[in-house]
Motif scaffolding. Sequence first.
Motif, PDB file in Angstrom:
ATOM      1  N   SER A 146      83.339  -8.987 -27.998  1.00 45.84           N
ATOM      2  CA  SER A 146      84.044  -9.056 -26.715  1.00 45.84           C
ATOM      3  C   SER A 146      83.663 -10.338 -25.991  1.00 45.84           C
ATOM      4  O   SER A 146      82.791 -11.087 -26.433  1.00 45.84           O
ATOM      5  CB  SER A 146      83.658  -7.864 -25.845  1.00 45.84           C
ATOM      6  OG  SER A 146      82.286  -7.976 -25.524  1.00 45.84           O
ATOM      7  N   TRP A 147      84.287 -10.554 -24.831  1.00 48.81           N
ATOM      8  CA  TRP A 147      83.964 -11.736 -24.039  1.00 48.81           C
ATOM      9  C   TRP A 147      82.522 -11.694 -23.559  1.00 48.81           C
ATOM     10  O   TRP A 147      81.908 -12.731 -23.347  1.00 48.81           O
ATOM     11  CB  TRP A 147      84.921 -11.852 -22.858  1.00 48.81           C
ATOM     12  CG  TRP A 147      86.331 -12.131 -23.290  1.00 48.81           C
ATOM     13  CD1 TRP A 147      87.372 -11.257 -23.244  1.00 48.81           C
ATOM     14  CD2 TRP A 147      86.858 -13.345 -23.847  1.00 48.81           C
ATOM     15  NE1 TRP A 147      88.518 -11.854 -23.743  1.00 48.81           N
ATOM     16  CE2 TRP A 147      88.223 -13.133 -24.117  1.00 48.81           C
ATOM     17  CE3 TRP A 147      86.297 -14.589 -24.150  1.00 48.81           C
ATOM     18  CZ2 TRP A 147      89.048 -14.116 -24.669  1.00 48.81           C
ATOM     19  CZ3 TRP A 147      87.107 -15.576 -24.699  1.00 48.81           C
ATOM     20  CH2 TRP A 147      88.464 -15.331 -24.959  1.00 48.81           C
ATOM     21  N   ALA A 148      81.975 -10.469 -23.377  1.00 46.04           N
ATOM     22  CA  ALA A 148      80.570 -10.356 -22.967  1.00 46.04           C
ATOM     23  C   ALA A 148      79.690 -11.070 -23.991  1.00 46.04           C
ATOM     24  O   ALA A 148      78.754 -11.786 -23.634  1.00 46.04           O
ATOM     25  CB  ALA A 148      80.181  -8.894 -22.828  1.00 46.04           C
ATOM     26  N   ASP A 149      80.021 -10.884 -25.282  1.00 44.70           N
ATOM     27  CA  ASP A 149      79.253 -11.556 -26.335  1.00 44.70           C
ATOM     28  C   ASP A 149      79.503 -13.061 -26.319  1.00 44.70           C
ATOM     29  O   ASP A 149      78.603 -13.854 -26.608  1.00 44.70           O
ATOM     30  CB  ASP A 149      79.633 -10.996 -27.712  1.00 44.70           C
ATOM     31  CG  ASP A 149      79.264  -9.516 -27.834  1.00 44.70           C
ATOM     32  OD1 ASP A 149      78.442  -9.055 -27.012  1.00 44.70           O
ATOM     33  OD2 ASP A 149      79.813  -8.843 -28.728  1.00 44.70           O
ATOM     34  N   PHE A 150      80.719 -13.435 -25.981  1.00 45.09           N
ATOM     35  CA  PHE A 150      81.067 -14.859 -25.896  1.00 45.09           C
ATOM     36  C   PHE A 150      80.177 -15.553 -24.866  1.00 45.09           C
ATOM     37  O   PHE A 150      79.738 -16.691 -25.067  1.00 45.09           O
ATOM     38  CB  PHE A 150      82.544 -14.990 -25.497  1.00 45.09           C
ATOM     39  CG  PHE A 150      83.071 -16.390 -25.419  1.00 45.09           C
ATOM     40  CD1 PHE A 150      83.521 -17.039 -26.561  1.00 45.09           C
ATOM     41  CD2 PHE A 150      83.133 -17.064 -24.212  1.00 45.09           C
ATOM     42  CE1 PHE A 150      84.033 -18.331 -26.499  1.00 45.09           C
ATOM     43  CE2 PHE A 150      83.635 -18.348 -24.139  1.00 45.09           C
ATOM     44  CZ  PHE A 150      84.087 -18.988 -25.282  1.00 45.09           C
ATOM     45  N   PHE A 151      79.895 -14.862 -23.762  1.00 47.17           N
ATOM     46  CA  PHE A 151      79.104 -15.482 -22.695  1.00 47.17           C
ATOM     47  C   PHE A 151      77.598 -15.272 -22.886  1.00 47.17           C
ATOM     48  O   PHE A 151      76.806 -15.745 -22.076  1.00 47.17           O
ATOM     49  CB  PHE A 151      79.535 -14.920 -21.330  1.00 47.17           C
ATOM     50  CG  PHE A 151      80.916 -15.347 -20.938  1.00 47.17           C
ATOM     51  CD1 PHE A 151      81.194 -16.697 -20.749  1.00 47.17           C
ATOM     52  CD2 PHE A 151      81.942 -14.431 -20.780  1.00 47.17           C
ATOM     53  CE1 PHE A 151      82.475 -17.102 -20.405  1.00 47.17           C
ATOM     54  CE2 PHE A 151      83.218 -14.841 -20.439  1.00 47.17           C
ATOM     55  CZ  PHE A 151      83.479 -16.176 -20.250  1.00 47.17           C
ATOM     56  N   PRO A 174      73.750 -17.254 -30.346  1.00 44.37           N
ATOM     57  CA  PRO A 174      73.647 -18.711 -30.164  1.00 44.37           C
ATOM     58  C   PRO A 174      74.804 -19.420 -30.873  1.00 44.37           C
ATOM     59  O   PRO A 174      75.408 -18.853 -31.793  1.00 44.37           O
ATOM     60  CB  PRO A 174      72.308 -19.063 -30.816  1.00 44.37           C
ATOM     61  CG  PRO A 174      71.819 -17.851 -31.511  1.00 44.37           C
ATOM     62  CD  PRO A 174      72.707 -16.700 -31.201  1.00 44.37           C
ATOM     63  N   GLY A 175      75.067 -20.623 -30.432  1.00 41.23           N
ATOM     64  CA  GLY A 175      76.140 -21.381 -31.079  1.00 41.23           C
ATOM     65  C   GLY A 175      77.000 -22.112 -30.062  1.00 41.23           C
ATOM     66  O   GLY A 175      76.963 -21.815 -28.872  1.00 41.23           O
ATOM     67  N   ARG A 183      79.392 -22.381 -16.826  1.00 43.08           N
ATOM     68  CA  ARG A 183      78.534 -23.573 -16.775  1.00 43.08           C
ATOM     69  C   ARG A 183      77.257 -23.345 -17.585  1.00 43.08           C
ATOM     70  O   ARG A 183      76.770 -24.249 -18.261  1.00 43.08           O
ATOM     71  CB  ARG A 183      78.205 -23.898 -15.318  1.00 43.08           C
ATOM     72  CG  ARG A 183      77.572 -25.262 -15.124  1.00 43.08           C
ATOM     73  CD  ARG A 183      77.355 -25.597 -13.668  1.00 43.08           C
ATOM     74  NE  ARG A 183      78.580 -26.020 -12.998  1.00 43.08           N
ATOM     75  CZ  ARG A 183      79.099 -25.429 -11.920  1.00 43.08           C
ATOM     76  NH1 ARG A 183      78.493 -24.369 -11.397  1.00 43.08           N
ATOM     77  NH2 ARG A 183      80.192 -25.896 -11.371  1.00 43.08           N
ATOM     78  N   LYS A 184      76.764 -22.106 -17.547  1.00 48.45           N
ATOM     79  CA  LYS A 184      75.500 -21.793 -18.242  1.00 48.45           C
ATOM     80  C   LYS A 184      75.653 -21.803 -19.758  1.00 48.45           C
ATOM     81  O   LYS A 184      74.666 -21.672 -20.484  1.00 48.45           O
ATOM     82  CB  LYS A 184      74.966 -20.435 -17.767  1.00 48.45           C
ATOM     83  CG  LYS A 184      74.303 -20.534 -16.404  1.00 48.45           C
ATOM     84  CD  LYS A 184      73.490 -19.298 -16.082  1.00 48.45           C
ATOM     85  CE  LYS A 184      73.051 -19.310 -14.629  1.00 48.45           C
ATOM     86  NZ  LYS A 184      73.628 -18.187 -13.866  1.00 48.45           N
ATOM     87  N   LEU A 185      76.867 -21.931 -20.251  1.00 44.72           N
ATOM     88  CA  LEU A 185      77.045 -22.012 -21.709  1.00 44.72           C
ATOM     89  C   LEU A 185      76.428 -23.298 -22.250  1.00 44.72           C
ATOM     90  O   LEU A 185      76.233 -23.446 -23.443  1.00 44.72           O
ATOM     91  CB  LEU A 185      78.532 -21.949 -22.072  1.00 44.72           C
ATOM     92  CG  LEU A 185      79.207 -20.588 -21.859  1.00 44.72           C
ATOM     93  CD1 LEU A 185      80.685 -20.686 -22.139  1.00 44.72           C
ATOM     94  CD2 LEU A 185      78.569 -19.517 -22.737  1.00 44.72           C
ATOM     95  N   GLY A 186      76.139 -24.241 -21.359  1.00 44.35           N
ATOM     96  CA  GLY A 186      75.368 -25.410 -21.763  1.00 44.35           C
ATOM     97  C   GLY A 186      76.174 -26.660 -22.014  1.00 44.35           C
ATOM     98  O   GLY A 186      77.401 -26.623 -22.058  1.00 44.35           O
ATOM     99  N   PRO A 187      75.443 -27.770 -22.168  1.00 45.95           N
ATOM    100  CA  PRO A 187      76.094 -29.074 -22.264  1.00 45.95           C
ATOM    101  C   PRO A 187      76.836 -29.301 -23.592  1.00 45.95           C
ATOM    102  O   PRO A 187      77.644 -30.204 -23.688  1.00 45.95           O
ATOM    103  CB  PRO A 187      74.928 -30.067 -22.134  1.00 45.95           C
ATOM    104  CG  PRO A 187      73.713 -29.299 -22.522  1.00 45.95           C
ATOM    105  CD  PRO A 187      73.970 -27.881 -22.159  1.00 45.95           C
ATOM    106  N   ASP A 188      76.530 -28.472 -24.594  1.00 43.39           N
ATOM    107  CA  ASP A 188      77.222 -28.659 -25.876  1.00 43.39           C
ATOM    108  C   ASP A 188      78.608 -28.033 -25.875  1.00 43.39           C
ATOM    109  O   ASP A 188      79.380 -28.197 -26.819  1.00 43.39           O
ATOM    110  CB  ASP A 188      76.403 -28.029 -27.010  1.00 43.39           C
ATOM    111  CG  ASP A 188      75.217 -28.902 -27.379  1.00 43.39           C
ATOM    112  OD1 ASP A 188      75.204 -30.079 -26.943  1.00 43.39           O
ATOM    113  OD2 ASP A 188      74.320 -28.423 -28.080  1.00 43.39           O
TER     114      ASP A 188
END
Lengths: 290, 358
Positions: B157-162, B168-169, B211-216
Motif C-alpha cells: 500500500s501507499w503506507a509502505d511506499f512512504f 528501503p530503496g 520530503r522525508k523520502l530523501g534526496p535520492d
Amino acid sequence: MSALEPTTQPAAAVRPGRAWRPFALTLPALVLLAAVIGYPLITIVLRSLSEPEWGAQNYVWFFGAPVNLAVLQRTFTISAWVTLVCVVCAYPYAYLMTAVGPRIRLVLVLCVLIPFWVSGVVRTLSWVILLQDSGVINSLLRSAGFTGIRLIRTQTGVVIGMAQVLLPFMILPLYSVMKGIDLKLVQAARSLGARPSRAFFTVYLPLSLPGVYAGAIIVFILALGFYITPALLGGPRSTMLSTLVQTQVLSLLQWGRGGAMGVVLLVTTFLLLALAAPVMRSRHREAGRR
Amino acid sequence: MLKSKFAGLGAVLALGVLTTAAFAQDKPVAGEVKDGSLKGKTLTFVSYGGIYQDGQAAALKEFVDKSGVKLLNDGPTEIAKLQAQVESGNVTWDVVDTADLPPYVYCGKLFQKLDLSKLDVSKIPEGQVGECSVPAMNYGVVLMYNKEKYKDNPPKSWADFFDIEKFPGVRGLDGSGDPTGGLLEQAFKAAGGDPKAMTAGDIDKAIDVIRKLGPDTIYWKTGAESQQLAESGEADMLMMWTGRAMTAVKNGAKYAPAWQDWLVVMDQMTIPVGVKDTDAAYALLNAYLGKQSQEILAQQTSYTPINNDAQPKVDASVAAFLTNTPERQKQGYKQNIKFWVENFPLAQEKWSALMAGN
C-alpha cells in the motif's frame, strides 16, 4: 564668416535628413523588435503591476517567499558555472580553429554547427541516456572498477547538459575575434625573449578577451532563461526560475506573479551586466593600448 | 366564454403533449447523432496529442462521418491559452480535454456549466459527472515496485511506499506538474492523519512525509520518463500512470502493481465559455460518450472507457491494467475533489516549493 554662411547652411539643412537614412534602413528590424519584444515586455511589466489589482503585490510576494530567492540565486549560480565551463572548453577549440588549415577547419566548424542544428530537446534526451544511473558513463565507470556517480538529477548534470547546448554561442564569437589576431605579435614577443606562457598571457589572451566577453555574455544570458534542459536533467535542487514561472502562469494562471518573476530576472541581469561593463571596457582599452 | 376557456385548456394540453413528445424525441442517446445535422460546421477539439488524441479522433470518426462536421484537432491543452481566448472573447477551442481538477477550479469562469438535458450521462460511472465536465477516460495512479528488489516482502500500500525504514530503496514520484491530491491524502494518512478530516494546514504535513523520502527521490517530469525509470530499474518503487505501467511491463520491466488504494484519476471533457456553437459542441460530447466510441478509444489507447456498457477487445497485458473491473473499482481510492479545488493554489504553492528543492 558671413561669406561662408550661404554655402554651409544648405549643407547643414541636408545633413540631418541624410543622417536619418541609416535609421530608415533599420526600420523594419526596429518595428519587428518593437512588435515581438517591446510589446510583450511592456505587457509583462504592466500585468506584473496590475494583476489582480494595481500595486506592487506580486513583487512583495516574490521577495517574501524564500523559495523564490533561493531559486533566483541558483539560476545565476548555474548560469555562471555553465559560462565558465563554456569558456574553458571553447577557448582551446576556437584557437585550434585558427591554427589549422582550411580543410580541418571546415571539419571543426561542422562539429560545432551540426549539434547546433539538432533540437535542444533531442540533445538533452541524449544526455539523459549518457548521464543516468544505468547510463553509458556510469556503466563505463563500473566496468572499470569504480563506483558509479550520480550525474542525472544533479546540478552537475544540468551544467554539463546546458554547457553542451550553449557551446556554439561561445566558440563562434571567440573564433571570429581570434582569427583577427595577428599571430606575428606573439612571434614578436617570443623573439624578444618571452617564454611561450608569457607571450600568451601578455599578448594573445588580452587580444582575445573581447571574444571571451561577447561569448560569455551571450551564454550567460541564454542560460538564465533555460527551461527544458534543467527540467529533464535536473532534480528539485536544480530547478531554475523558468520552471517556477511556468507553474505560476500555466498551472495557477497567476500572470501577474509570472510577470514579476520575469521582470526580476531581467532587472537583475541588467544590473549584473552594468556592473561588469566597466571592467570589460577597461580591459578592452588596455588590450588596445598593448 | 366557457367554450373558449375549454378550447384554451385543450390548446394548453395539446401543447404540453406536443412538447413532451418533442422532448422525448430530442432526448439525447450517448453515441448517437443525426445524419447531416452539422453539415458545413467546424469544431475544434483540443487534447494532449500523441496516441491519446489519435485514439480520441478515431473514437469520433463515426460522429464526423454521420454529422458532416469538419473536425479540427489542436493541442496540447493549456489552461492559460484557454484563459487568453476567453478573456479576449475569441474562443476557437470548442471542446477541450483537461486534467482532473481545472473544470472544477474554473467552473463557470472558463468552462460552461453543462446542460445535462443535452447529454446522455446515464452510462457514465457513478460520481464522475461534474458541474462543468464529463469524464474523457479513466486511468489510475498505481504503486509499482521492483519485484527483484522486494522479492517475498513486496510493498502492499501507499503506507509502505512512504515507509523508508521497512522498505528501503529509491522512490519515484509524479513531478510532471500539479500535485496529485490522492497521493497527498495517502501521505497524510501515513503520518497518522485522517484524510477525510484533512484541513488546509495538513497539506504541509502531507508534503513533509514526501520530503522525508530523501534526496535520492526522483520526481519524473514526463510519463515517458517514469516508464524509462521502470525499464532501467533505477527506482525501486514508482508512482505511475496505469498506461505507462502497462507499457513498461510489456517492455520487460520487472515491476508489479500494488493495487490497494490505487488513485482514481481521469481526464475531463469540457466546453469553454464563449464557444460559437454550443449545440454542436454538445453533439460532439454526446457522441464521444457512446459505447462504440469508448470501445475504440480503449482499444487504441489502453485507457479505461467511461461508458459502463463498453466491452473493448484488448489483449491480456492491457486488460491487466484496465481499472473498470469490479475488483479494481473496490480497491480504488477517490480523492476529495472538493477539498483540493478549494485549496488548489495553496497545495500548488507548497508542491512547487517541494519541486524547487525547498
